[in-house]
Design a protein around this motif. Structure first.
Motif, mmCIF file in Angstrom:
data_model
loop_
_atom_site.group_PDB
_atom_site.id
_atom_site.type_symbol
_atom_site.label_atom_id
_atom_site.label_comp_id
_atom_site.label_asym_id
_atom_site.label_seq_id
_atom_site.Cartn_x
_atom_site.Cartn_y
_atom_site.Cartn_z
ATOM 1 N N ASP A 139 45.349 113.020 61.354
ATOM 2 C CA ASP A 139 44.037 111.990 61.165
ATOM 3 C C ASP A 139 43.394 112.026 62.654
ATOM 4 O O ASP A 139 42.134 112.026 62.645
ATOM 5 C CB ASP A 139 44.344 110.824 60.765
ATOM 6 C CG ASP A 139 44.574 110.560 59.193
ATOM 7 O OD1 ASP A 139 44.187 111.552 58.433
ATOM 8 O OD2 ASP A 139 45.160 109.799 58.736
ATOM 9 N N GLN A 140 44.254 111.908 63.765
ATOM 10 C CA GLN A 140 43.703 111.879 65.051
ATOM 11 C C GLN A 140 42.962 113.097 65.547
ATOM 12 O O GLN A 140 41.894 113.241 66.247
ATOM 13 C CB GLN A 140 44.609 111.100 66.185
ATOM 14 C CG GLN A 140 45.453 110.012 65.634
ATOM 15 C CD GLN A 140 44.598 108.949 64.896
ATOM 16 O OE1 GLN A 140 43.752 108.463 65.627
ATOM 17 N NE2 GLN A 140 45.068 108.464 63.837
ATOM 18 N N VAL A 141 43.580 114.156 65.283
ATOM 19 C CA VAL A 141 43.184 115.489 65.541
ATOM 20 C C VAL A 141 41.844 115.963 64.792
ATOM 21 O O VAL A 141 40.698 116.359 65.168
ATOM 22 C CB VAL A 141 44.118 116.711 65.158
ATOM 23 C CG1 VAL A 141 43.557 117.996 65.644
ATOM 24 C CG2 VAL A 141 45.368 116.480 66.003
ATOM 25 N N GLU A 142 41.737 115.385 63.545
ATOM 26 C CA GLU A 142 40.329 115.661 62.854
ATOM 27 C C GLU A 142 39.279 115.012 63.381
ATOM 28 O O GLU A 142 38.276 115.469 63.163
ATOM 29 C CB GLU A 142 40.898 115.073 61.198
ATOM 30 C CG GLU A 142 39.449 115.340 60.244
ATOM 31 C CD GLU A 142 39.522 114.946 58.953
ATOM 32 O OE1 GLU A 142 38.762 115.171 58.179
ATOM 33 O OE2 GLU A 142 40.893 114.364 58.844
ATOM 34 N N PHE A 143 39.539 113.644 63.819
ATOM 35 C CA PHE A 143 38.321 112.904 64.299
ATOM 36 C C PHE A 143 38.429 112.699 65.708
ATOM 37 O O PHE A 143 38.384 111.529 66.431
ATOM 38 C CB PHE A 143 38.426 111.482 63.781
ATOM 39 C CG PHE A 143 38.240 111.612 62.245
ATOM 40 C CD1 PHE A 143 36.838 112.004 61.741
ATOM 41 C CD2 PHE A 143 39.257 111.532 61.193
ATOM 42 C CE1 PHE A 143 36.796 112.176 60.268
ATOM 43 C CE2 PHE A 143 39.015 111.678 60.049
ATOM 44 C CZ PHE A 143 37.711 111.950 59.443
ATOM 45 N N LEU A 144 38.930 113.542 66.569
ATOM 46 C CA LEU A 144 39.255 113.604 68.039
ATOM 47 C C LEU A 144 38.088 113.273 68.823
ATOM 48 O O LEU A 144 36.908 113.891 68.563
ATOM 49 C CB LEU A 144 39.951 114.835 68.604
ATOM 50 C CG LEU A 144 40.435 115.014 69.918
ATOM 51 C CD1 LEU A 144 41.657 114.066 70.039
ATOM 52 C CD2 LEU A 144 40.923 116.470 70.196
ATOM 53 N N TYR A 145 38.051 112.437 69.677
ATOM 54 C CA TYR A 145 37.184 112.169 70.878
ATOM 55 C C TYR A 145 37.928 111.754 72.207
ATOM 56 O O TYR A 145 38.949 111.325 72.152
ATOM 57 C CB TYR A 145 36.226 111.015 70.340
ATOM 58 C CG TYR A 145 36.854 109.724 70.241
ATOM 59 C CD1 TYR A 145 36.937 108.880 71.466
ATOM 60 C CD2 TYR A 145 37.510 109.212 68.924
ATOM 61 C CE1 TYR A 145 37.681 107.577 71.332
ATOM 62 C CE2 TYR A 145 37.936 107.784 68.867
ATOM 63 C CZ TYR A 145 37.978 107.085 69.988
ATOM 64 O OH TYR A 145 38.661 105.862 69.972
ATOM 65 N N ARG A 146 37.018 111.797 73.068
ATOM 66 C CA ARG A 146 37.340 111.348 74.359
ATOM 67 C C ARG A 146 36.359 110.576 75.189
ATOM 68 O O ARG A 146 35.293 111.274 75.038
ATOM 69 C CB ARG A 146 37.871 112.451 75.115
ATOM 70 C CG ARG A 146 38.668 111.985 76.574
ATOM 71 C CD ARG A 146 39.061 113.157 77.185
ATOM 72 N NE ARG A 146 39.494 113.021 78.724
ATOM 73 C CZ ARG A 146 39.966 113.883 79.730
ATOM 74 N NH1 ARG A 146 39.738 115.213 79.410
ATOM 75 N NH2 ARG A 146 40.386 113.416 80.815
ATOM 76 N N ASP A 147 36.705 109.627 75.895
ATOM 77 C CA ASP A 147 35.887 108.816 76.804
ATOM 78 C C ASP A 147 35.800 109.407 78.187
ATOM 79 O O ASP A 147 36.862 109.507 78.752
ATOM 80 C CB ASP A 147 36.080 107.279 76.867
ATOM 81 C CG ASP A 147 35.827 106.643 75.441
ATOM 82 O OD1 ASP A 147 35.071 107.088 74.802
ATOM 83 O OD2 ASP A 147 36.728 105.686 75.095
ATOM 84 N N ILE A 148 34.461 109.972 78.496
ATOM 85 C CA ILE A 148 34.539 110.876 79.746
ATOM 86 C C ILE A 148 33.352 110.134 80.615
ATOM 87 O O ILE A 148 31.909 110.080 80.029
ATOM 88 C CB ILE A 148 34.237 112.193 79.583
ATOM 89 C CG1 ILE A 148 35.433 112.931 78.700
ATOM 90 C CG2 ILE A 148 34.333 112.934 81.001
ATOM 91 C CD1 ILE A 148 35.355 114.251 78.523
ATOM 92 N N LYS A 149 33.605 109.429 81.869
ATOM 93 C CA LYS A 149 32.565 108.965 82.496
ATOM 94 C C LYS A 149 31.650 108.184 81.794
ATOM 95 O O LYS A 149 30.199 108.539 81.869
ATOM 96 C CB LYS A 149 31.903 110.298 83.332
ATOM 97 C CG LYS A 149 32.714 110.897 84.461
ATOM 98 C CD LYS A 149 31.902 111.902 85.152
ATOM 99 C CE LYS A 149 33.149 112.615 86.154
ATOM 100 N NZ LYS A 149 32.516 113.880 86.694
ATOM 101 N N GLY A 150 32.019 107.346 81.182
ATOM 102 C CA GLY A 150 31.123 106.310 80.376
ATOM 103 C C GLY A 150 30.593 107.006 79.257
ATOM 104 O O GLY A 150 29.531 106.234 78.436
#
Length: 243
Positions: A139-150
């Motif tokens: 589930d985490q892979v399907e909706f993967l995101y990352r916070d990068i520099k705000g």
């Protein structure tokens, strides 16, 4: 881990003086912490008068390859200043900073050794919990995101191919590439799918209106559906595996 509802595995700082390392707590086990079940651990203990010391390790059962860009880096730069604060004081020195920017499709491979999930020495969790941990990870892979520099960057997949196989071979690692801009090379994938085990057990997901040769992908490759359908099928196969 936060989205999956998993607790952080407790950590300790071990060593003496300035020579200390942060590692997982020795008493933490895979029974209570999915993080070290799926991604492994290395725990070391120092030698004392009462104990001989040593190490205890678990290899990761979920493994991630390097993410490889499918398009070249063009040297794009982003220039930044802290102008919002510097205007408050006219005597403040405010330098310009820069960071590299690369917008590209990336390809990577994830493998999971289902035989080793939830098993560590004398510890073994129930099969239903093994399946739940793997499905929560998917589930985490399907909706993967990352916070990068705000910024919150959407890193969910636009094309996915894989399945559960008898042979523990990452068939599609280093096999995804563009033949030309935004056109996924599918001849190589078709040849891999000629094998009975691969063809029978492989699902494919493709997000619409992203890849230029989407029609060829859906007509020339078997079992192509949406990204969501791909993960639904994969999670169903995980349930079947642990029944």
């Amino acid at each position: 881990m936060k989205i999956a509802g998993w607790d952080n595995t407790p950590i300790i700082s071990s060593g003496s003086g300035t020579k200390k390392v942060v590692q997982f707590a020795p008493e933490a086990t895979i029974m209570d912490y999915p993080e070290i079940d799926l991604f492994g651990y290395l725990k070391t203990t120092a030698k004392t008068e009462e104990a001989k010391g040593g190490s205890n390790k678990r290899a990761a059962v979920v493994r991630l390859s390097n993410a490889i860009a499918l398009e070249p880096f063009n040297g794009d730069l982003d220039y930044m200043t802290n102008m919002g604060l510097s205007v408050r004081d006219k005597d403040t020195q405010n330098s310009i900073a820069q960071s590299e920017i690369h917008k590209s499709f990336y390809t990577y491979t994830i493998t999971i050794d289902l035989d080793k999930v939830g098993i560590d020495g004398d510890i073994e969790i129930e099969n239903i919990e093994k399946a739940n941990r793997v499905k929560q990870f998917l589930d985490q892979v399907e909706f993967l995101y990352r916070d990068i520099k705000g910024r919150r960057e959407n890193m969910s997949p636009v094309f996915a191919i894989g399945g559960i196989y008898e042979r523990k071979n990452p068939y599609f690692e280093n096999r995804l590439k563009f033949s030309y801009k935004n056109n996924l090379a599918i001849e190589c994938l078709g040849e891999i799918l000629e094998d009975d085990d691969v063809k029978k057990n492989t699902s494919i997901g493709c997000l619409s209106d992203i890849l230029a040769n989407e029609n060829d992908i859906k007509t020339k490759l078997p079992n192509v559906g949406t990204i969501n359908k791909f993960f639904i099928n994969l999670k169903a196969e995980v349930d079947n595996y642990y029944e």
